[in-house]
Design a protein around this motif. Structure first.
Motif, PDB file in Angstrom:
ATOM      1  N   PRO A  17       0.827  -1.220   0.000  1.00 38.78           N
ATOM      2  CA  PRO A  17       0.000   0.000   0.000  1.00 38.78           C
ATOM      3  C   PRO A  17       0.857   1.264   0.000  1.00 38.78           C
ATOM      4  O   PRO A  17       1.952   1.289   0.549  1.00 38.78           O
ATOM      5  CB  PRO A  17      -0.797  -0.125   1.302  1.00 38.78           C
ATOM      6  CG  PRO A  17       0.090  -0.924   2.208  1.00 38.78           C
ATOM      7  CD  PRO A  17       0.791  -1.911   1.300  1.00 38.78           C
ATOM      8  N   LEU A  18       0.334   2.294  -0.630  1.00 36.32           N
ATOM      9  CA  LEU A  18       0.981   3.605  -0.638  1.00 36.32           C
ATOM     10  C   LEU A  18       0.096   4.596   0.098  1.00 36.32           C
ATOM     11  O   LEU A  18      -1.131   4.537   0.007  1.00 36.32           O
ATOM     12  CB  LEU A  18       1.204   4.085  -2.074  1.00 36.32           C
ATOM     13  CG  LEU A  18       2.050   3.191  -2.980  1.00 36.32           C
ATOM     14  CD1 LEU A  18       2.081   3.769  -4.397  1.00 36.32           C
ATOM     15  CD2 LEU A  18       3.453   3.034  -2.439  1.00 36.32           C
ATOM     16  N   VAL A  19       0.724   5.484   0.826  1.00 38.55           N
ATOM     17  CA  VAL A  19       0.000   6.542   1.530  1.00 38.55           C
ATOM     18  C   VAL A  19       0.298   7.858   0.818  1.00 38.55           C
ATOM     19  O   VAL A  19       1.457   8.288   0.748  1.00 38.55           O
ATOM     20  CB  VAL A  19       0.421   6.621   3.009  1.00 38.55           C
ATOM     21  CG1 VAL A  19      -0.262   7.799   3.699  1.00 38.55           C
ATOM     22  CG2 VAL A  19       0.087   5.324   3.728  1.00 38.55           C
ATOM     23  N   ILE A  20      -0.760   8.479   0.283  1.00 33.30           N
ATOM     24  CA  ILE A  20      -0.628   9.756  -0.406  1.00 33.30           C
ATOM     25  C   ILE A  20      -1.154  10.852   0.519  1.00 33.30           C
ATOM     26  O   ILE A  20      -2.292  10.784   0.991  1.00 33.30           O
ATOM     27  CB  ILE A  20      -1.420   9.775  -1.730  1.00 33.30           C
ATOM     28  CG1 ILE A  20      -1.052   8.564  -2.605  1.00 33.30           C
ATOM     29  CG2 ILE A  20      -1.182  11.087  -2.473  1.00 33.30           C
ATOM     30  CD1 ILE A  20       0.364   8.536  -3.072  1.00 33.30           C
ATOM     31  N   LEU A  21      -0.316  11.833   0.785  1.00 41.26           N
ATOM     32  CA  LEU A  21      -0.739  12.994   1.563  1.00 41.26           C
ATOM     33  C   LEU A  21      -0.889  14.181   0.622  1.00 41.26           C
ATOM     34  O   LEU A  21       0.065  14.558  -0.068  1.00 41.26           O
ATOM     35  CB  LEU A  21       0.273  13.315   2.658  1.00 41.26           C
ATOM     36  CG  LEU A  21       0.403  12.291   3.794  1.00 41.26           C
ATOM     37  CD1 LEU A  21       1.429  12.753   4.811  1.00 41.26           C
ATOM     38  CD2 LEU A  21      -0.935  12.046   4.474  1.00 41.26           C
ATOM     39  N   ALA A  22      -2.085  14.734   0.585  1.00 39.30           N
ATOM     40  CA  ALA A  22      -2.382  15.871  -0.285  1.00 39.30           C
ATOM     41  C   ALA A  22      -2.595  17.104   0.585  1.00 39.30           C
ATOM     42  O   ALA A  22      -3.523  17.142   1.404  1.00 39.30           O
ATOM     43  CB  ALA A  22      -3.616  15.589  -1.130  1.00 39.30           C
ATOM     44  N   THR A  23      -1.743  18.100   0.413  1.00 44.81           N
ATOM     45  CA  THR A  23      -1.800  19.311   1.225  1.00 44.81           C
ATOM     46  C   THR A  23      -2.374  20.465   0.404  1.00 44.81           C
ATOM     47  O   THR A  23      -1.889  20.765  -0.696  1.00 44.81           O
ATOM     48  CB  THR A  23      -0.398  19.695   1.732  1.00 44.81           C
ATOM     49  OG1 THR A  23       0.157  18.594   2.454  1.00 44.81           O
ATOM     50  CG2 THR A  23      -0.466  20.901   2.651  1.00 44.81           C
ATOM     51  N   THR A  24      -3.422  21.116   0.951  1.00 47.44           N
ATOM     52  CA  THR A  24      -4.058  22.254   0.285  1.00 47.44           C
ATOM     53  C   THR A  24      -3.938  23.495   1.180  1.00 47.44           C
ATOM     54  O   THR A  24      -3.422  23.429   2.296  1.00 47.44           O
ATOM     55  CB  THR A  24      -5.544  21.967   0.013  1.00 47.44           C
ATOM     56  OG1 THR A  24      -6.234  21.875   1.276  1.00 47.44           O
ATOM     57  CG2 THR A  24      -5.711  20.645  -0.741  1.00 47.44           C
ATOM     58  N   ASP A  25      -4.476  24.616   0.683  1.00 47.73           N
ATOM     59  CA  ASP A  25      -4.462  25.837   1.496  1.00 47.73           C
ATOM     60  C   ASP A  25      -5.663  25.929   2.420  1.00 47.73           C
ATOM     61  O   ASP A  25      -5.800  26.882   3.199  1.00 47.73           O
ATOM     62  CB  ASP A  25      -4.387  27.072   0.604  1.00 47.73           C
ATOM     63  CG  ASP A  25      -5.557  27.138  -0.384  1.00 47.73           C
ATOM     64  OD1 ASP A  25      -6.483  26.296  -0.280  1.00 47.73           O
ATOM     65  OD2 ASP A  25      -5.536  28.029  -1.252  1.00 47.73           O
ATOM     66  N   GLY A  26      -6.560  24.939   2.344  1.00 45.89           N
ATOM     67  CA  GLY A  26      -7.738  24.941   3.214  1.00 45.89           C
ATOM     68  C   GLY A  26      -8.834  25.880   2.755  1.00 45.89           C
ATOM     69  O   GLY A  26      -9.809  26.104   3.485  1.00 45.89           O
ATOM     70  N   GLY A  27      -8.733  26.418   1.537  1.00 43.17           N
ATOM     71  CA  GLY A  27      -9.722  27.368   1.034  1.00 43.17           C
ATOM     72  C   GLY A  27     -10.973  26.694   0.500  1.00 43.17           C
ATOM     73  O   GLY A  27     -11.159  25.462   0.590  1.00 43.17           O
ATOM     74  N   ASN A  28     -11.832  27.506  -0.116  1.00 40.79           N
ATOM     75  CA  ASN A  28     -13.119  27.002  -0.616  1.00 40.79           C
ATOM     76  C   ASN A  28     -12.956  26.009  -1.758  1.00 40.79           C
ATOM     77  O   ASN A  28     -13.816  25.149  -1.972  1.00 40.79           O
ATOM     78  CB  ASN A  28     -13.987  28.184  -1.081  1.00 40.79           C
ATOM     79  CG  ASN A  28     -14.342  29.099   0.081  1.00 40.79           C
ATOM     80  OD1 ASN A  28     -14.463  28.637   1.217  1.00 40.79           O
ATOM     81  ND2 ASN A  28     -14.516  30.393  -0.206  1.00 40.79           N
TER      82      ASN A  28
END
Length: 742
Positions: free
Chosen positions: A421-432
Motif C-alpha cells: 500500500p501507498l499513503v498519499i498525503l495531499a496538502t491544500t491551502d484549506g480554502g473554498n
C-alpha cells in the motif's frame, strides 16, 4: 610494528599464567557489565534524508497513532468450498472462535471481518484483527498458544486459518548456527594441523575474543542506534576472523619451531611476523566496516561498528592470548606431522626447494589460469545486472510457516498489491476550492497505470491535509510498483501548479523503495573511500604499485561474481531450496554495501597473508618466480584452511531463520569461496608470475616518502641473526679452551 609485536609476544609467553588469568578477568568483567546493564537495541531508528521522510513526519502530526497502541495479530480465514463468510453459519462459527481468543487477558480488542470490512470480493476470505494491551514484542507465548489452538480447531472443521502480524513473532531457534560453524572449524583445523590439541587453540582464542566483543556490543547498544541483527552479524564476523587470525599465528609458530627456535623465541617471532599481518588485516576489515557510515543510515552504521568491535577484539586476543597459550603448550603443538592438504602446497620437487604441486601447476601455465578464472567469475557476475533490491517479507518464508500461508491467502483475496500500500498525503491551502482540487487529484491517481484501488480522501484535523490510500495492482517488490511511486513523484510538481495541491508519497512500501535508492547512491562513494584507503595501505605494506592495483581488481571480480550468484539463487530462484531460500524474492537492500565492506576486508586478509611471504622471499633472493612458489608453499595450505573455516562459519549462519542473517551468511560464504579459491589461490599467483619482477616495482622517490611498516618482521629476523653471529665466536672460543685443557 614487527619489533613491538615481537616484544609483546615475548612478554606474553614469559608471563603466560598472568596473561591467561588477565584474559579471564577481562571476560568476566565485560560479561558482568553487559549483563547487569542489559542491551538496548533499537529496531525503529529514524532514517534521515529519505524522500518519504517529510511525508512520514507530516503523517505522524496530522494522523497520530493512538498512544496505547499494542501489538496486533491478524487471523486470516478462508471458508470451505461452497460456503462464504457472509453466511449466518460462517458468521456464527467465526464469532464462537473469536470468543475463545477474547478470554485471553492480554487481548484489548478484536475486530472481526464484518466490523473491519475485510471480506474479499468473492466473499471467501477475510481476517480478524486482534489487538493486545502490550507491545508486539511483549505478547506472551501463552497468548500465541491460544490463537494457535483456535486456528487449529478451525482447520479441523475444514476451514483455512492462518496467523500473521507484528504480535505473532515466531520462535527463532538460536545458538545452533554458531555451534555448527565451530564444529566444522574444529574438524578443518584438526585436519590442517594433524592434531586435535593444536586444532582447538584457534577456537579457544576466537571464543575469548568473541565473548568480549559481543559484551562490548551489548554495552554499545545503550549509547547508539543498533538493531538486534547487529549482534548476529558481529558474532558471525568475530568468530570467523578470530579463528583465522589465530590460525595464522599458530601456523607460523610451528614453522619457527621446525627451524630450530626455542618455544619462547618461536612464539615471539610468530607474533612479530604473522601477528603483523593479523594487525594489518584486521585494520583493513575495520576500515571496511567503519566505512558503512558513509551511507548515513543509523542501523547500517550500527552494524558496521558492532562488527568492527568484534574484529578489534579478535585481533587483540590473537596477539596477546595466543602467544601465552603457545608458551603453555610448548612443543606439544609442534610440527610433528603434516597432513595431505599441506603436502599439496609444500611437497618439493627434485629441481627447486620452494616448489610444490600447486605452485608448479599455477606458475607453469599462468595465462591459462588467469583466463579461466576471469571468465568463470565474469559468467557468474552476469545476473547482477538485473538485481532488484528490497526487504524480504513473509513471501520468502517456507510454506510450512503460518505467516507464509497467511500472506498467500491475503494475496489470493485482495491481490498482490495488498502487501504494497501507498499513503498519499495531499496538502491544500484549506480554502473554498480545496475539496474540488482534492477531487481532481483523486481522479488523476485513478488514471495512472498499475493502480488497483484508490480510497476516498480522508481529511485531517487541520483541514489542510488529506490522506489517500492507494493499493497498486502489483506487489511491494515488483519493478512496476517502484515505477508507480516514481511516476507520482515526477508528476507531483505539475499537479501542484495546476491544482494548488502538494502531493507526497509515503508508507512502508515507499520508505523501502527510498532506502534501497539511498543505499544505491551511497555504494559508489563507499567503495571509493575504502578502496582508496586500502590501495594506500597495500602500497605501504608491499612497497609496490602493481600489487595493490591487482589486489583491488581481483576483489572487484570476486565481488561481481558473488552478487551475480546471489541474484541467480535468491532473486531468480535457481537452486534456492538447496540453500534454504523457499521462494524467489528481492535482494536485501543493504546487502550489496554490507558485502562490499566486509568482503573487501576479508579478501585483503588473504592477500596480505599470501603476498607477505612472497615479498619476504623476493627481498632475500630477487627471484620473482621463486617468490611466488615460496608464497604458495608457506601460505597456500593455511590460506586454504582459513578460507574453508570462513566458509563453514558463514554457511552455519545460513541455518538461521532470520532472513537478514541468512542472506548475509550466504553472500559472505560464497564471496569468500570465490575470492579464496579462484582469485587468491589461482589468479593472484598466476598474475604475479606473469608480472615477474615488475610486480615489485616502486619509484625510489615514493619509496622514501612511504613509511616502512615491516609486516614481514625483517628487522626482527635480522636482529636475531646478528645475535646468533655474535654468539657463535664465543661458543667456538669456549669449545677451543675446553679442547686445549683436555
Amino acid at each position: 610494528m614487527a619489533k613491538y609485536l615481537y616484544r609483546l609476544g615475548l612478554w606474553s609467553v614469559k608471563n603466560r599464567i598472568k596473561v591467561m588469568l588477565g584474559g579471564l578477568l577481562v571476560v568476566l568483567i565485560a560479561a558482568g557489565m553487559a549483563l547487569s546493564i542489559g542491551p538496548a537495541f533499537n529496531e525503529a531508528s529514524s532514517i534521515p534524508g529519505l524522500k518519504s521522510q517529510e511525508a512520514l513526519e507530516l503523517l505522524g502530526k496530522e494522523f497520530p497513532s493512538p498512544q496505547e497502541y499494542g501489538g496486533q495479530i491478524q487471523m486470516v480465514f478462508k471458508a470451505p468450498d461452497q460456503e462464504k463468510l457472509s453466511s449466518e453459519l460462517a458468521q456464527q462459527f467465526i464469532s464462537n472462535n473469536l470468543k475463545e481468543v477474547a478470554k485471553d487477558k492480554q487481548v484489548k480488542s478484536i475486530a472481526n471481518p464484518y466490523e473491519n470490512n475485510s471480506l474479499s470480493p468473492d466473499g471467501k476470505i477475510g481476517y480478524a484483527t486482534i489487538t493486545y494491551n502490550v507491545s508486539a514484542d511483549e505478547v506472551s507465548d501463552e497468548s500465541k498458544d491460544i490463537v494457535n489452538h483456535v486456528v487449529e480447531s478451525m482447520r479441523d472443521a475444514g476451514w483455512k486459518a492462518e496467523l500473521t502480524g507484528s504480535g505473532y513473532v515466531p520462535k527463532v531457534t538460536g545458538g545452533s548456527t554458531e555451534g555448527i560453524g565451530i564444529i566444522i572449524a574444529f574438524i578443518i583445523l584438526s585436519i590442517t594441523f594433524a592434531s586435535f590439541l593444536t586444532g582447538i587453540l584457534p577456537i579457544v582464542t576466537a571464543i575469548i575474543g568473541l565473548v568480549v566483543g559481543l559484551m562490548s556490543v551489548l554495552l554499545g547498544s545503550n549509547v547508539m542506534d543498533m538493531g538486534s541483527s547487529s549482534l548476529s552479524m558481529a558474532a558471525m564476523l568475530g568468530l570467523a576472523v578470530g579463528i583465522d587470525y589465530a590460525l595464522f599465528i599458530v601456523s607460523r609458530y610451528r614453522q619457527e619451531l621446525a627451524r630450530g627456535y626455542a618455544v619462547n623465541e618461536a612464539a615471539a617471532i610468530a607474533n612479530a611476523t604473522a601477528g603483523s599481518s593479523v594487525v594489518f588485516a584486521g585494520v583493513t576489515v575495520i576500515i571496511g566496516l567503519a566505512g558503512l557510515a558513509v551511507a548515513q543510515l543509523p542501523f547500517l552504521t550500527g552494524m558496521g561498528i558492532a562488527g568492527a568491535i568484534c574484529v578489534l577484539t579478535a585481533v587483540l586476543t590473537a596477539i596477546t592470548i595466543m602467544p601465552a597459550l603457545l608458551g603453555l603448550l610448548g612443543e606439544r603443538v609442534g610440527p610433528k606431522r603434516q597432513n595431505r592438504l599441506f603436502k599439496v602446497f609444500s611437497r618439493k620437487s627434485k629441481s627447486e626447494g620452494n616448489d610444490s604441486l600447486w605452485g608448479r601447476f599455477v606458475t607453469g601455465r599462468p595465462w591459462a589460469i588467469v583466463i579461466v578464472g576471469v571468465v568463470m567469475l565474469s559468467v557468474l557476475a552476469i545476473p547482477f545486472f538485473h538485481i532488484n533490491l528490497g526487504m524480504p517479507d513473509d513471501a520468502q518464508k517456507s510454506t510450512e510457516k503460518t505467516e507464509r500461508r497467511a500472506y498467500d491467502l491475503l494475496s489470493e483475496g485482495y491481490g498482490e498489491g495488498y502487501h504494497s500500500p501507498l499513503v498519499i498525503l495531499a496538502t491544500t491551502d484549506g480554502g473554498n476550492e480545496s475539496a474540488e482540487n482534492l477531487a481532481k487529484v483523486y481522479e488523476w491517481l485513478n488514471t495512472l497505470p498499475n493502480i488497483g484501488t484508490v480510497a476516498p480522501a480522508i481529511p485531517g484535523p487541520s483541514g489542510k491535509v488529506a490522506l489517500i490510500s492507494v493499493v497498486p495492482s502489483t506487489g511491494a517488490h515488483d519493478i512496476k510498483t517502484k515505477e508507480l511511486v516514481q511516476m507520482i513523484r515526477d508528476q507531483a510538481p505539475d499537479i501542484q501548479k495546476q491544482n494548488d495541491v502538494e502531493v507526497l508519497v509515503t508508507g512502508s512500501t515507499a520508505v523501502g523503495i527510498d532506502i534501497s535508492q539511498k543505499l544505491n547512491d551511497a555504494l559508489p562513494k563507499f567503495a571509493i573511500v575504502i578502496v582508496g584507503l586500502a590501495l594506500l595501505l597495500l602500497m605501504v605494506v608491499f612497497r609496490s604499485l602493481l600489487v595493490p592495483i591487482k589486489a583491488v581488481l581481483g576483489f572487484v571480480l570476486s565481488l561481481a561474481a558473488t552478487l551475480g550468484f546471489i541474484v541467480y539463487v535468491v532473486q531468480d530462484g535457481h537452486m534456492g531450496n538447496l540453500f534454504g531460500f523457499h521462494a524467489p524474492g528481492p535482494i536485501l537492500n543493504f546487502l550489496p554495501i554490507i558485502v562490499v565492506g566486509i568482503l573487501f576486508g576479508l579478501a585483503m586478509d588473504y592477500e596480505v597473508f599470501l603476498l607477505s611471504r612472497m615479498r619476504e622471499e623476493y627481498k632475500h633472493t630477487g627471484n620473482a618466480r621463486r617468490a611466488v612458489l615460496a608464497g604458495i608453499k608457506h601460505s597456500g595450505g593455511v590460506v586454504t584452511a582459513a578460507g574453508l573455516i570462513m566458509v563453514s562459519v558463514f554457511l552455519g549462519f545460513m541455518l538461521s531463520e532470520e532472513a537478514i542473517v541468512k542472506s548475509i551468511g550466504f553472500a559472505l560464504a560464497f564471496g569468500i569461496l570465490f575470492d579464496t579459491f579462484v582469485v587468491r589461490m589461482m589468479i593472484v599467483p598466476a598474475f604475479m608470475t606473469i608480472l615477474g619482477k615488475s610486480a615489485w616495482y616502486l619509484p625510489k622517490w615514493l619509496d622514501r616518502i612511504l613509511p616502512n611498516l615491516d609486516i614481514e618482521g625483517e628487522s626482527v629476523m635480522e636482529e636475531l641473526e646478528n645475535k646468533k653471529k655474535a654468539v657463535r665466536p664465543m661458543l667456538r672460543a669456549v669449545a677451543d679452551e675446553r679442547t686445549t685443557g683436555l
